[in-house]
Scaffold this motif. Structure first.
Motif, short mmCIF file in Angstrom:
data_model
loop_
_atom_site.label_atom_id
_atom_site.label_comp_id
_atom_site.label_asym_id
_atom_site.label_seq_id
_atom_site.Cartn_x
_atom_site.Cartn_y
_atom_site.Cartn_z
N SER A 4 -51.33 14.64 10.38
CA SER A 4 -51.26 14.41 11.82
C SER A 4 -51.00 12.93 12.10
O SER A 4 -51.13 12.08 11.22
CB SER A 4 -52.56 14.86 12.50
OG SER A 4 -53.65 14.19 11.90
N LEU A 5 -50.63 12.68 13.35
CA LEU A 5 -50.32 11.31 13.76
C LEU A 5 -51.59 10.47 13.71
O LEU A 5 -52.59 10.82 14.32
CB LEU A 5 -49.75 11.33 15.19
CG LEU A 5 -49.43 9.97 15.80
CD1 LEU A 5 -48.22 9.36 15.13
CD2 LEU A 5 -49.20 10.10 17.30
N PRO A 6 -51.55 9.34 13.00
CA PRO A 6 -52.74 8.49 12.96
C PRO A 6 -52.93 7.74 14.27
O PRO A 6 -52.03 7.68 15.10
CB PRO A 6 -52.42 7.53 11.81
CG PRO A 6 -50.93 7.47 11.77
CD PRO A 6 -50.44 8.82 12.21
N ARG A 7 -54.11 7.16 14.45
CA ARG A 7 -54.32 6.25 15.56
C ARG A 7 -53.59 4.95 15.23
O ARG A 7 -53.47 4.57 14.06
CB ARG A 7 -55.82 5.94 15.72
CG ARG A 7 -56.68 7.17 15.92
CD ARG A 7 -56.62 7.67 17.34
NE ARG A 7 -57.01 6.61 18.30
CZ ARG A 7 -56.87 6.74 19.61
NH1 ARG A 7 -56.33 7.85 20.10
NH2 ARG A 7 -57.24 5.79 20.42
N SER A 27 -44.01 10.41 1.39
CA SER A 27 -44.08 9.07 0.80
C SER A 27 -45.56 8.71 0.63
O SER A 27 -46.45 9.44 1.07
CB SER A 27 -43.35 8.05 1.68
OG SER A 27 -43.85 8.06 2.99
N GLU A 28 -45.78 7.57 0.05
CA GLU A 28 -47.16 7.13 -0.20
C GLU A 28 -47.94 7.20 1.13
O GLU A 28 -47.44 6.76 2.18
CB GLU A 28 -47.09 5.70 -0.76
CG GLU A 28 -48.40 5.14 -1.24
CD GLU A 28 -49.20 4.54 -0.12
OE1 GLU A 28 -50.42 4.75 -0.08
OE2 GLU A 28 -48.59 3.86 0.73
N PRO A 29 -49.16 7.75 1.14
CA PRO A 29 -49.86 8.09 2.38
C PRO A 29 -49.92 6.96 3.42
O PRO A 29 -49.71 7.23 4.61
CB PRO A 29 -51.27 8.44 1.89
CG PRO A 29 -51.06 8.95 0.51
CD PRO A 29 -49.91 8.17 -0.06
N ARG A 30 -50.19 5.74 3.00
CA ARG A 30 -50.29 4.68 4.01
C ARG A 30 -48.91 4.35 4.58
O ARG A 30 -48.76 4.07 5.77
CB ARG A 30 -50.94 3.44 3.41
CG ARG A 30 -52.43 3.67 3.12
CD ARG A 30 -53.04 2.52 2.35
NE ARG A 30 -53.02 1.29 3.13
CZ ARG A 30 -52.69 0.10 2.63
NH1 ARG A 30 -52.33 0.00 1.37
NH2 ARG A 30 -52.71 -0.96 3.38
N LEU A 31 -47.89 4.42 3.72
CA LEU A 31 -46.53 4.19 4.19
C LEU A 31 -46.09 5.36 5.09
O LEU A 31 -45.45 5.16 6.12
CB LEU A 31 -45.59 4.05 3.00
CG LEU A 31 -44.12 3.76 3.33
CD1 LEU A 31 -43.99 2.45 4.12
CD2 LEU A 31 -43.29 3.68 2.05
N GLN A 32 -46.46 6.56 4.67
CA GLN A 32 -46.14 7.74 5.48
C GLN A 32 -46.73 7.60 6.87
O GLN A 32 -46.07 7.89 7.87
CB GLN A 32 -46.68 9.00 4.79
CG GLN A 32 -46.58 10.24 5.66
CD GLN A 32 -47.12 11.48 4.96
OE1 GLN A 32 -46.41 12.11 4.19
NE2 GLN A 32 -48.37 11.81 5.22
N ALA A 33 -47.97 7.14 6.93
CA ALA A 33 -48.62 6.98 8.23
C ALA A 33 -47.87 5.96 9.09
O ALA A 33 -47.64 6.17 10.28
CB ALA A 33 -50.07 6.55 8.03
N ALA A 34 -47.47 4.87 8.47
CA ALA A 34 -46.77 3.82 9.21
C ALA A 34 -45.42 4.33 9.71
O ALA A 34 -45.02 4.10 10.86
CB ALA A 34 -46.58 2.59 8.34
#
Length: 560
Positions: free
Chosen positions: A460-463, A526-533
């Motif tokens: 889901s879309l992060p904050r 992609s890598e989770p933190r990059l995916q979130a960004a």
RNA sequence: GCGCCUAUAGCUCAGGGGACAGAGCGCCGGCCUCCGGAGCCGGGUGCGCAGGUUCGAAUCCUGCUAGGCGCACCA
């Protein structure tokens, strides 16, 4: 760079100049007008200013030398220390500002907070604005040039509202003049013909098929009119026929997504005595005089080319007389700015109207006319002749049948209002799959699809606060983000300059940058933190596209 | 005749006195194991003409040329 940062840095630049002058590093001169803008080339920083260039003249110094001095004082400004990572002096003397790390995270938070209001702003001085547009005679369907006026007027009104002004949309219905009489006479003839009477069609009448259709409606609903005296029947049609035509125009515009706050009837001006009152007022001001049996408005005293007749020698009012009364009514309602959108054939009318505003005691600078150039419709490579009198024209309804609301609105808004518009119907229809509007909408639908995919995968879309925006370092990512940050600046320019075409171009640029980003970089998986960004960057793009399309009056589809 | 608008790429048009003049369409050539190929990447030609102002002009000024429009006791 965020819009509020730009505002702060602008003040910092002014402060730096003043301090440099106060300390004698620069000679005293009044601060010149300068720009602080998002440059085209990212090598030129996130914001660039020509302050040193425009100061060089009055300072009698070399531009780059002025820039060096300004940089020294700029670096002492708190806003600069907070927002700017690096200052460069480049070219002939531009001062280029590079944003500090962290600006993108703040952009994401701003977009999260503002949502569908991102891009909007608060005017320094909120104005009450009245915008009048379309105002086609109620004697036929909406034609293409009316459609352009509708699209432009609606978009401008949206822009004013987005900039924090209070705007009202108004349509003036010329239901009391000669044209309305002719329309009534046309309707009357068709009505009687349909009732089996052998009556001639008026020479100057409106020959369109729609007149017969309306006449047929009246024959069904009011068969008793046949027995009325001619004058009474004509009077009936002048009121109810025109009213019916206005209804049809309203339906057409509604289909185009355009609605007005007020449909102002010329008829009401005459009924209420507003025309007489206005002329009496002007008479009391000494602005009228009698000559050769007519009453003249001494408009030359307020800059017009020649004086104008307001009451003809036969005692009837000219169109101008009613129009002056109408504009007086507008001013009495208390607007700060009164803006009309007119066709280019009315440009000779501006002088007398502005003179009237002045003669009425209002500030003529508050009255503004936007001249909208005409539309040439091309069909089979040939201009389509459009004449209501000849009964041949392409209506708004027909245009909507061919190209649809979104394409029509987008196309009407791709050109500057002052530029003539060529609208090739065949091209618009044939190339509809490659229309810029579809390109933009596709970007939006693509993002919506991306989030459906993400949802299905449990992502889901992060904050915004959870996003590590510093991970977005690829060229495509940075270019896109910079463009998104410039949206409020674009909205401001489009509104202030009354140039809605800036928004269509901007939308195309955003779509293009997103498509490029999307094609070059994998988001999901992609890598989770990059995916979130990257997801957040996509979300931010979606918000900007949607807000931009909303201002244009074009839909932002989830699927296509 | 007077006034207004326009002149930028093959076509339709953006360009707020600035940093190498841009976009869409059209044309040519590449790119699909993979989030929508309605997509991406690459390819090229241009500021109507002549002066002027400016450190700097497609942009401002003047003249010229070529288009469009307006100069009602019509609306």
């Amino acid at each position: 760079m965020l819009e509020k940062d730009r505002q702060e840095l602008r003040r910092a630049l002014e402060a730096a100049l003043l301090q440099a002058q106060a300390e004698g590093k620069l000679p005293a001169f009044s601060p010149p007008a300068f720009v602080l803008e998002t440059p085209k080339e990212k090598e030129h920083g996130d914001l660039a200013t020509n302050l040193a260039l425009v100061s060089a003249g009055p300072a009698r110094m070399a531009p780059r030398q002025v820039a060096e001095i300004l940089r020294e004082y700029l670096e002492q400004q708190p806003a600069v220390q907070e927002l700017v990572g690096r200052i460069e002096i480049a070219g002939p003397g531009f001062i280029n500002l590079f944003a500090r790390e962290g600006w993108l995270a703040r952009l994401f938070r701003a977009i999260e907070t503002e949502g569908d209001r991102y891009g909007h702003s608060r005017a320094d001085k909120p104005l009450r604005i009245l915008l009048e547009y379309v105002s086609a005679n109620p004697v036929g369907p909406m034609v293409v040039v009316n459609a352009r006026a509708a699209a432009v007027g609606d978009c401008l009104a949206n822009l004013y509202a987005a900039l924090g002004h209070q705007v009202e949309r108004e349509y003036y219905v010329n239901d009391a003049g000669h044209q309305a009489d002719l329309f009534a006479a046309s309707l009357n003839a068709r009505y009687l013909q349909l009732a089996g009477r052998d009556v001639p069609f008026p020479e100057d009448g409106y020959p369109g098929e729609y007149v017969k259709e309306i006449a047929a409606e009246f024959l069904r609903s009011h068969p008793e009119l046949v027995d009325l005296p001619e004058q009474e029947r004509l009077a009936f049609f002048k009121i109810h026929g025109v009213d019916r035509m206005v209804e049809l125009q309203q339906q057409e515009l509604a289909r185009f997504g355009v609605r007005f706050d007020r449909w102002f009837r010329e008829r009401d001006l005459h009924r209420s005595g507003a025309v007489e009152d206005t002329l009496a007022y002007l008479r009391a001001q000494g602005a009228l005089y009698d000559r050769e049996g007519a009453v003249w408005f001494a408009s030359t005293r307020w800059g017009d080319d020649k004086d104008r007749v307001v009451v003809k020698s036969d005692g009837s009012y000219t169109y101008l007389a009613a129009d002056i009364a109408y504009h007086r009514d507008k001013y009495q309602r208390g607007y700060d700015r009164v803006i009309d959108i007119w066709g280019p054939d009315h440009h000779g009318y501006i002088g007398r109207m502005r003179a009237a505003v002045a003669a009425l005691g209002y500030n003529p600078a508050s009255f503004e006319v936007i001249l909208l150039q005409l539309v040439t419709l091309l069909k089979d490579g040939q201009p389509v002749r459009m004449s209501k009198r000849a009964g041949e024209f392409v209506t708004l309804d027909e245009l909507l049948d061919e190209v649809g609301k979104d394409a029509a609105r987008f196309f009407f808004l791709m050109r500057s209002p002052s530029a003539h518009l060529d609208f090739d119907l065949d091209l618009a229809r044939q190339q509809s799959e490659q229309n810029p509007v579809y390109y933009v909408q596709y970007a939006h639908a693509r993002i919506a699809s991306l989030f459906r995919q993400a949802e299905a995968a449990g992502v889901s879309l992060p904050r915004a606060a959870e996003v590590d925006a510093e991970l977005l370092t690829e060229a495509e990512e940075v270019d896109l983000a910079r463009k998104l940050a410039a949206f409020p600046e674009e909205v401001k320019l489009a509104g202030e300059r009354q140039e809605p075409h800036r928004l269509t171009r901007y939308a195309m640029e955003v779509a293009s940058l997103y498509h490029s980003f999307y094609a070059h970089h994998r988001i999901l998986g992609s890598e989770p933190r990059l995916q979130a960004a990257r997801l957040y960057l996509s979300h931010a793009t979606r918000v900007v596209l949607r807000n931009c399309l909303t201002l244009l009056g074009v839909s932002a589809p989830e699927k296509m």
